[in-house]
Design an enzyme around this catalytic site. Sequence first.
Site, mmCIF file in Angstrom:
data_model
loop_
_atom_site.group_PDB
_atom_site.id
_atom_site.type_symbol
_atom_site.label_atom_id
_atom_site.label_comp_id
_atom_site.label_asym_id
_atom_site.label_seq_id
_atom_site.Cartn_x
_atom_site.Cartn_y
_atom_site.Cartn_z
ATOM 1 C CG ASP A 198 -1.895 1.173 1.394
ATOM 2 O OD1 ASP A 198 -2.759 1.230 0.452
ATOM 3 O OD2 ASP A 198 -1.583 2.108 2.192
ATOM 4 C CD GLU A 207 -2.464 2.353 -3.377
ATOM 5 O OE1 GLU A 207 -3.277 2.233 -3.663
ATOM 6 O OE2 GLU A 207 -1.794 2.176 -2.257
#
Length: 740
Positions: free
Chosen positions: A388, A424
Amino acid sequence: MGSRRATRRAGRPALAHGRATGRRRNRSGPARPGAAGMTRAAVGARSRVRQGQPFPLGATWDGMGVNFALYSRHATKVELCLFDARGREVERIALPEYTDEVWHGYLPDARPGMRYGYRVHGPYAPDAGHRFNPHKLVLDPYAKQLVGDIKWAPHLFGYTIGHKDADLSMDRRDSAPYMPRCVVVDPAYTWGRDRRPCTPWDRSVIYEGHVRGLSMQLPSVPDALRGRFSAVHADELVDHLRYLGVTALELLPVHAHADDQYLVERGLSNYWGYNTLGFFAPHPGFLSGTDIAEFKQMVAGLHHAGLEVILDVVYNHTAEGNELGPTLSFKGIDNASYYRLADDRRYYINDTGTGNTFDLTNAGALRMVMDSLRYWVQDMHVDGFRFDLATILGRERAGFDPSSSFLDAVRQDPVLSQVKLIAEPWDIGPGGYQLGRFPPGWSEWNDRFRDTMRAFWRGDEGQLSDFATRLMGSADLFSHLGRRPSASVNFVTAHDGFTLHDLVSYNDKHNNANGEDGQDGSDNNLSWNHGAEGPTDDPDVRALRQRQVRNLLASLIFSQGTPMLLAGDEFGHGQNGNNNAYCQDNPLTWLDWERAQNAEGRSLSAFVRRLLALRRRYPQLRRSRFLQARDAHAEEGVHWYRADGQPMTVDDWNDPQARSLMLELPAALDAGQTSRQTSLLLLINAGATEQRFMPPALDAGRWKIMISSAAAATEIGDDGSVVLVDRALMLLARRHAAEG
């Protein structure tokens, strides 16, 4: 959404009191004899602390006792706190040694099941970045298991809420009654014949899901196991994944995480789990009992079915929020070492939008992340990670660096360099958008693919050229340093945003259930309701939506790169237009398996199964290297044609009104492939009217229709032409005459 990071965090209130965990009941069960259940007298009798070792960090059971080791560069004293099964603190033991910035001690008679925490002494000087407060129990960052709940109270904060000096004040109330406990674990587990599937990247298909969302409404799972790790490898779910043909299950965060106070006060929770409390411990709410072996059993069960397990991990921030957040772990252990602080060291750098940013330029913090990753690979047998806000992990003091400490450490690590690594590639910090800039060995979520596919099929002008580039693996972004098409993780939808059903059913987000007055979530969805907002009985609208869903799924699966499906998209799961369901732990986000069994759901699942079967069958659809995307006659390449069969020209590519084309993928040249003599032709019509296509003639024989997004039957005319209805896609195949 995507590159602008208007995501689950957008529009949320500032972290007035940080973040903490929610209201799950204590599922710790009975204590083991002689461990957490010991009396005060018994604890005192066997607490003969020895100096122990500074490595490994955490609480390590060696068969005779437990070694405790805690990194803190700036602490002046560390106390190990022991608790009984009722949560009472029964003893405090000062760790006797300090070696290389690690405090350590050994309890010869301690056992697995012992519950513990720490109190860390040092300066309380927020202006200097230090927030030590021994009145606050803090969790071991290396704890392999947590039990109990955080109970929101002012006692959790290192400062006195409401004090005129705010966080400069020091609160002296004991936080232990309101905190979870760490648990010493026995890591022994018999893996038997567990084998990693080791699926090659060019054959990988990822299915993104949530532990609870996948199983809360799964009919065959007993109520007590729904939403738990045990349910994730239930036969019904595994059979469905194998039926589709996916190869990897990517789970939203499974690390122990916290529920934000403001969500708890609204009766909601941090459902997605992007608010980590412990980077080694499975989330207690995902365990059906008290044994973390349940996670290992899940992994072994999925491996047995040939499915890889990828974890979505959040090493960019923690649940402690900003300077006004609670003291739960890192903040009270060594705030100045674990977090990136501003020039005024009282405050935090907030490149995450959650209040704090983990500092991987610090050796201790970097070691913790690397140890955590290796633990999940070596001890828990997972097959990869999706990181993330990964730009933060590669950000040095001067900005993002593909050769940052963390990225270099992972690249050279003999364990981590061999598993799947997915970034990401953005955050909200300066220079936060880094798509295509991660080093070799990494794949990346490609939001350019997502946005282009949505805009193209919506009918936006000027999308044809970019559509072709994304279809061929986004070479403009990834074709360097020996990176392959698989570096592009292609997706149309993900947990963050609309589901595919909602993408074609709503023009606007409908997030009122989140309690943020509709201010959260992205407004740039590139969605289209096709004539009615939300549910409708209009047969024309419904038919067009169904066709568009198939168009998007086919474009995803037939593109070069690594496809990722959002759980439930394959049978039409929707969230009533909520594009930011991070706090909705209820039937809104739980997969509706009844819908999967109705006629529409079964038909769409069968369509996805067919798409993935074609992808496996024809290597042209999953090339392991980049080709010339627009050279109409490149050897071993691809051929692009207008609908009339003529090669595409520069003017054709630049025509803002152009919405149709043909893509020919010549016979695969990959040695050993049984389909090496088969050519494919992909017909694309994103226009609002039907389009006649004239496929190119190769040699003797005719094209055969393999699959179409159009519901009505389509035939190839006597002249070889194909009429494709508006907004539709079709794949044709043709064997060379040499094959007979």
